[in-house]
Design a protein around this motif. Structure first.
Motif, short mmCIF file in Angstrom:
data_model
loop_
_atom_site.label_atom_id
_atom_site.label_comp_id
_atom_site.label_asym_id
_atom_site.label_seq_id
_atom_site.Cartn_x
_atom_site.Cartn_y
_atom_site.Cartn_z
N THR A 7 0.86 -1.18 0.00
CA THR A 7 0.00 0.00 0.00
C THR A 7 0.90 1.23 0.00
OG1 THR A 7 -1.59 -1.18 1.38
CG2 THR A 7 -1.88 1.19 1.18
N SER A 8 0.58 2.21 -0.85
CA SER A 8 1.41 3.42 -0.94
C SER A 8 0.59 4.65 -0.58
CB SER A 8 1.98 3.59 -2.35
OG SER A 8 2.85 2.54 -2.67
N TYR A 9 1.22 5.52 0.22
CA TYR A 9 0.59 6.77 0.62
C TYR A 9 1.27 7.98 0.00
CZ TYR A 9 -1.57 3.58 3.88
OH TYR A 9 -2.27 2.52 4.41
N LEU A 10 2.51 7.80 -0.45
CA LEU A 10 3.21 8.84 -1.19
C LEU A 10 4.30 8.17 -2.01
CD1 LEU A 10 6.15 9.23 0.47
CD2 LEU A 10 4.66 10.47 2.04
N ALA A 11 4.72 8.83 -3.07
CA ALA A 11 5.75 8.28 -3.95
C ALA A 11 7.12 8.60 -3.35
CB ALA A 11 5.63 8.87 -5.34
N LEU A 12 7.91 7.57 -3.09
CA LEU A 12 9.26 7.80 -2.57
C LEU A 12 10.12 8.44 -3.67
CD1 LEU A 12 9.91 4.46 -0.64
CD2 LEU A 12 9.01 6.62 0.25
N PRO A 13 10.87 9.48 -3.34
CA PRO A 13 11.63 10.20 -4.38
C PRO A 13 12.68 9.34 -5.07
CG PRO A 13 12.25 10.94 -2.17
CD PRO A 13 11.03 10.09 -2.01
N GLN A 14 13.17 8.31 -4.40
CA GLN A 14 14.22 7.47 -5.00
C GLN A 14 13.66 6.38 -5.91
OE1 GLN A 14 13.23 7.63 -1.78
NE2 GLN A 14 14.35 6.12 -0.53
N ASN A 15 12.34 6.22 -5.97
CA ASN A 15 11.76 5.18 -6.81
C ASN A 15 12.18 5.37 -8.28
OD1 ASN A 15 10.49 4.08 -4.61
ND2 ASN A 15 8.43 4.71 -5.21
N SER A 16 12.65 4.29 -8.90
CA SER A 16 13.06 4.35 -10.30
C SER A 16 12.47 3.23 -11.15
CB SER A 16 14.59 4.31 -10.40
OG SER A 16 15.10 3.12 -9.81
N VAL A 36 -6.79 11.24 1.48
CA VAL A 36 -5.83 10.14 1.54
C VAL A 36 -6.55 8.91 2.05
CG1 VAL A 36 -3.69 9.28 2.57
CG2 VAL A 36 -3.90 11.71 1.97
N LEU A 37 -6.45 7.82 1.31
CA LEU A 37 -7.07 6.57 1.74
C LEU A 37 -6.10 5.77 2.59
CD1 LEU A 37 -8.92 5.37 -1.50
CD2 LEU A 37 -9.71 6.92 0.30
N ILE A 38 -6.63 5.16 3.65
CA ILE A 38 -5.82 4.40 4.60
C ILE A 38 -6.29 2.94 4.60
CG2 ILE A 38 -5.05 4.19 6.98
CD1 ILE A 38 -4.15 6.76 5.66
N ASP A 39 -5.33 2.04 4.56
CA ASP A 39 -5.60 0.61 4.51
C ASP A 39 -5.88 0.10 5.92
OD1 ASP A 39 -5.81 -1.98 3.50
OD2 ASP A 39 -3.66 -2.34 3.61
N THR A 40 -7.12 0.29 6.39
CA THR A 40 -7.45 0.02 7.79
C THR A 40 -7.94 -1.40 8.04
OG1 THR A 40 -9.68 0.86 7.41
CG2 THR A 40 -8.04 2.42 8.27
N HIS A 41 -8.40 -2.11 7.01
CA HIS A 41 -8.99 -3.44 7.21
C HIS A 41 -10.09 -3.39 8.26
CE1 HIS A 41 -5.08 -5.69 5.78
NE2 HIS A 41 -5.51 -4.79 4.91
N SER A 42 -10.91 -2.35 8.21
CA SER A 42 -11.90 -2.15 9.26
C SER A 42 -13.32 -1.97 8.74
CB SER A 42 -11.54 -0.90 10.08
OG SER A 42 -11.54 0.26 9.25
N ARG A 43 -13.52 -2.23 7.44
CA ARG A 43 -14.81 -2.00 6.81
C ARG A 43 -15.08 -3.10 5.78
NH1 ARG A 43 -14.81 0.91 10.42
NH2 ARG A 43 -15.36 3.11 10.61
N PRO A 44 -16.32 -3.20 5.32
CA PRO A 44 -16.58 -4.09 4.19
C PRO A 44 -15.80 -3.63 2.95
CG PRO A 44 -18.63 -3.44 5.26
CD PRO A 44 -17.55 -2.57 5.84
N VAL A 45 -15.63 -4.52 2.01
CA VAL A 45 -14.95 -4.19 0.76
C VAL A 45 -15.76 -3.14 0.01
CG1 VAL A 45 -14.11 -5.13 -1.44
CG2 VAL A 45 -13.98 -6.52 0.65
N ALA A 46 -15.08 -2.09 -0.47
CA ALA A 46 -15.75 -0.99 -1.17
C ALA A 46 -16.09 -1.38 -2.60
CB ALA A 46 -14.85 0.25 -1.17
N ASP A 47 -17.11 -0.76 -3.15
CA ASP A 47 -17.57 -1.08 -4.50
C ASP A 47 -16.46 -0.97 -5.56
OD1 ASP A 47 -20.09 -1.71 -3.59
OD2 ASP A 47 -20.97 0.23 -4.13
N PRO A 48 -15.62 0.09 -5.54
CA PRO A 48 -14.56 0.15 -6.57
C PRO A 48 -13.56 -0.99 -6.46
CG PRO A 48 -14.88 2.30 -5.52
CD PRO A 48 -15.64 1.31 -4.71
N VAL A 49 -13.36 -1.51 -5.25
CA VAL A 49 -12.45 -2.64 -5.07
C VAL A 49 -13.09 -3.92 -5.62
CG1 VAL A 49 -11.18 -4.03 -3.38
CG2 VAL A 49 -11.33 -1.54 -3.11
N TRP A 50 -14.39 -4.09 -5.38
CA TRP A 50 -15.08 -5.23 -5.99
C TRP A 50 -14.98 -5.16 -7.51
CZ3 TRP A 50 -15.86 -9.31 -3.39
CH2 TRP A 50 -16.36 -9.31 -2.08
#
Length: 291
Positions: A149-158, A224-238
């Protein structure tokens, strides 16, 4: 010699993470889901009630072990004690699948209770392949690695993430655990097309799929979306899941729900929903076919 899996197999249907509070609803009862996942770190003990419960669970269900503590992406030598404990657990319970995260959680002997991002660079890729090799040799098992899961792009990513995880799998001989919720969250947070990512994953590498719920960070200035594993699966994920299995076919699919834990009936219903999606979009009814 490295085996792809034990003599057991995960069925191509929905499973759930095993929680102690659901033990009375599950153990000794008629089968209600396809399989269970555990975090091996919770069972690296010498004996006692945890292992007794796990023995009872394994008597009725296929098991997947999904590690959270190896720190595969840390670039340091893996903890030999952790590897030895993992091997003992794998040898004893013979899980149908063994997997880990592409992340790091330790540095110079300091352990963090988190899965921190691995830079997508050539050096990190080489180190990750070496770490995967070490786990597979130590356990004698092929493993799966999970996309982060990514919350921001690391500057060193290549290296693009899809290329990074695919090359790691090809070079090491491991497989991929595709977390569709992670892809959706990362796409929203980093502004890329989640559908393009889903379409680019080599189907032959995918051994397992994860689905989970997420939340919006209430403290962030921007969404910002957070990977909480605390809710039902959202429609876009389905929708992304349906798109994936329509292309690659049915795969063992886990409903991850680790926080704000619902009662067993709610969790079982979410797994049943996943089975209906598998039947509709893969063309194979997982409740009618032995996989």
């Amino acid at each position: 010699m490295i085996n792809s899996q034990s003599s057991n197999r995960l069925p191509n249907r929905a499973g759930v993470g095993f929680k102690g509070e659901h033990a009375d609803d599950v153990i000794g009862q008629p089968k209600q889901v396809g399989w269970f996942e555990i975090h091996p770190e919770n069972y690296m003990v010498a004996g006692g009630p945890r292992l007794a419960v796990l023995e009872a669970l394994c008597a009725d269900y296929p098991l997947s072990m999904h590690g959270v503590g190896l720190s595969l992406g840390g670039g340091e030598r893996l903890d030999p004690h952790h590897l030895a404990d993992l091997k003992r657990l794998v040898d004893r319970f013979e899980p149908a699948m063994l997997s880990e995260h592409i992340a790091w959680s330790s540095h110079d002997g300091l352990y963090m209770a988190d899965l921190l991002p691995t830079p997508m660079t050539q050096k990190s890729l080489d180190q990750l392949v070496e770490a995967i090799d070490e786990v597979q040799v130590a356990t004698g098992r092929k493993i799966l690695i999970e996309n982060p899961t990514s919350y921001l792009a690391l500057p060193q990513n290549s290296i693009p993430e899809i290329d990074f995880i695919t090359e790691a799998a090809r070079r090491s001989g491991c497989g991929l655990l595709i977390d569709v919720n992670n892809i959706y969250i990362s796409a929203c947070n980093l502004d890329f097309d989640a559908g393009d990512y889903i379409d680019a994953i080599p189907g032959d590498l995918i051994g397992e799929i994860h689905l989970a719920g997420h939340e919006v960070d209430a403290n962030a200035d921007e969404k910002v979306l957070i990977d909480t594993h605390s809710r039902p699966v959202a429609d876009p994920v389905w929708e992304l899941f349906d798109r994936l299995i329509a292309r690659i076919g049915a795969r063992p699919t886990l409903i991850e729900w680790d926080n704000d834990m619902p009662d067993w009936a709610t969790l079982r219903a979410e797994a049943a929903l996943a089975d209906r999606h598998i039947a509709r979009f893969s063309g194979v009814d997982p409740l009618r076919v032995v996989s």
